[in-house]
Write an enzyme that holds these catalytic residues in place. Sequence first.
Site, PDB file in Angstrom:
ATOM      1  N   TYR A   1       0.856  -1.186   0.000  1.00 10.42           N
ATOM      2  CA  TYR A   1       0.000   0.000   0.000  1.00 10.42           C
ATOM      3  C   TYR A   1       0.896   1.242   0.000  1.00 10.42           C
ATOM      4  CZ  TYR A   1      -4.324   2.551   0.671  1.00 10.42           C
ATOM      5  OH  TYR A   1      -5.382   3.401   0.497  1.00 10.42           O
TER       6      TYR A   1
ATOM      7  N   LYS B   1     -20.343 -20.502  -7.470  1.00  8.30           N
ATOM      8  CA  LYS B   1     -19.704 -20.420  -8.774  1.00  8.30           C
ATOM      9  C   LYS B   1     -18.233 -20.024  -8.611  1.00  8.30           C
ATOM     10  CE  LYS B   1     -20.956 -20.617 -13.224  1.00  8.30           C
ATOM     11  NZ  LYS B   1     -21.882 -21.581 -13.817  1.00  8.30           N
TER      12      LYS B   1
END
Length: 752
Positions: free
Chosen positions: A37, A92
């Site tokens: 970051y 899924k």
Amino acid sequence: MGLDEDSLDYHRNEPPGKIEISTTKPTNTQRDLSLAYSPGVAAPCEEIAADEEKAYSYTAKGNLVGVVSNGSAVLGLGDIGAQASKPVMEGKGVLFKRFADIDVFDIELDQANPGDIVRTVSAMEPTFGGINLEDIKAPECFEIEERLREEIDIPVFHDDQHGTAIISGAALLNATEINGKSLEELNIVFSGAGASAIATARFYVSLGARKENITMCDSTGIITESRAKQGNVNEFKTEFARDVPEGSLADALKDADVFVGLSVGGIVSQEMVRSMADDPIIFAMANPDPEIGYEAAREARDDMVIMATGRSDYPNMVNNVLGFPFIFRGALDVRASDINEEMKIASARALAELAKKDVPDAVVKAYGDQPLQFGPEYIIPKPLDPRVLFEVAPAVAEAAIETGVARSDLNVGEYVETLEARLGKSREMMRVVLNKAKNDPKRVALAEGTDRKMIRAAYQLREQGIAEPVLIGDRDEIEVEAADLGLDFAPEVVDPENSDHEAYADRLYELRGRKGITRSEAAELVERDSNYFGSVMVEQGDADAMLTGLTHHYPSALRPPLQVIGTASDVNYAAGVYMLTFKNQVIFCADATVNQAPDEDVLAEVTKQTAKLARRFNVEPRAALLSYSNFGSVDNEGTRKPRDAAQMLRDDPEVDFSVDGEMQADTAVVEEILNGTYEFSELDEPANVLVFPNLEAGNIGYKLLQRLGGAEAIGPMLVGMDKPVHVLQRGDEVKDIVNLAGVAVVDAQKDE
């Protein structure tokens, strides 16, 4: 508890749901965080701002798929809304990750208007490498997919349309090959005219079926041109309207070659099946209850009925998981801008071809040890077959390249290796050895040649060009087994009972005459014991290597090659080594099968031989001799053996790898302990060759690592022999035989 209650528990157990976010880079230190970051993350941001294509280099975009639904047509539940569809979309994502190592964000949109969905998904294009549309009702799904394919530059795939089409299309290709009918001449009847049925009918035409031979029925009956003119069907159903009299599904099925059910359960009777043409193909894919049951359809006729359903408890399950993970894998890996018809056809043909190949033992076991061999009850691969990834994804990628929708190229051979690495380190490591073997295949004697696994392994070894297998055993029995397995090859067979083995008997007598074996006993051993026959065969140079042990206890299988072939001239002791593969690490464990109570000389020799083996896998060895003591913290006869062995190795000018000991196991493999507490150690990195102080510790240690550490074990690999011999474990699978044969071939190459 029933299935519903079990599923509810499954989903609500902490943490709720089925997916989570995990990091792929270290985040352990302040510097790690500054790279992940602020402030370090600014650098890739600036690179991407200057060139958006670099998002594929600096972010997860290239392996990230958005699974998008509005919950308007969820499974058989109908329009249950976006929020209620979330468990399905998470599921899924599980399938994408499990079968093709693709990451997923599930996106549930509380939107009904197709234009709103298109605008929302289009706005998310920078996030994803591809979009999988799911459970969106017809006819809106057609418009949404079509518009998204036009508006965004990443592949879009509506699985409810195309998944069933592709998988059943593969099944249809094989079914027609089995019953001898021509795809172009088939009369095909559809029950159901929704998104899946229309897409499947379109796909069958792409495969070679004639549109004029397709009859589609909805709940009213046959979709005819007269109904279309009356406005009784929508524009998508009109595509398959026929100029025939109106009628029922029963009328349509008379003399039909193929029935494709994508409607509701129980609407096809046995009488309707009997009215079909000879050797009919019946794909009854309504879930959970098919249009006609498997047994009912088979019992309705005396001729061949090739039957497929959407259920896992019957043969030929049409399951979309055979398609979408691998289609997206291939599309993502060439950065395709679209998933076009050619890519779908390529995936169907790849699946059809895979069904004709020998099925791995692990897949057979996963499905209750039922026979899985190309024929009426096996026309498509099983969803748990790991080879689907290696067959479908490359076929899709190649089709994308050939049709100009790919934005990067690839070498198919190298690509398959990267795919194997996604499924585990062991596949990646074995590929190194198998590739070496293919460069110069050697003759490998398979001592238990009549065993079905050995015959199947021989077929794969020859087909893949890994080795030249020689099956030892009764010729007639082997040929019958090979034919029964449906293997199209003529294996090389040596039958000890029907061959001139006098020279082998003489040689065995010469070697063992002063060990208590008479000439007649030598002749009997050669004729009756394939392990002795194979051992003499290798010792005499008529074969380059030997495998045995599949049906014997390890000691009894090891005894003949030790007596006949023996250890190498500069080696006094053989040893058994296991290679354990973790996600990002490989460890060789020795000795786990041979030497019960080794002294320092044996430990030193085992270490050298294991280090040589590691290098055959392109692993630079770092060896640790293990104990319960760290560098003299306990001093007794037991701890002195590994300590003295380590010193012997360090003093040996021929030893060109780092080695140290004695040390505890965690010291050997944990860098903070090794370099923090024992900075004087000869190992500058954690060990990858672990030498245990005795057989008991070695066997216990490798099995704990395998079972509790989640490692995959390859072996045991026998090191130190004068010529390559490997002793399998009883119950090993065909892939284990193939793997060890590959190791044996590389051993033989090194001996030249």
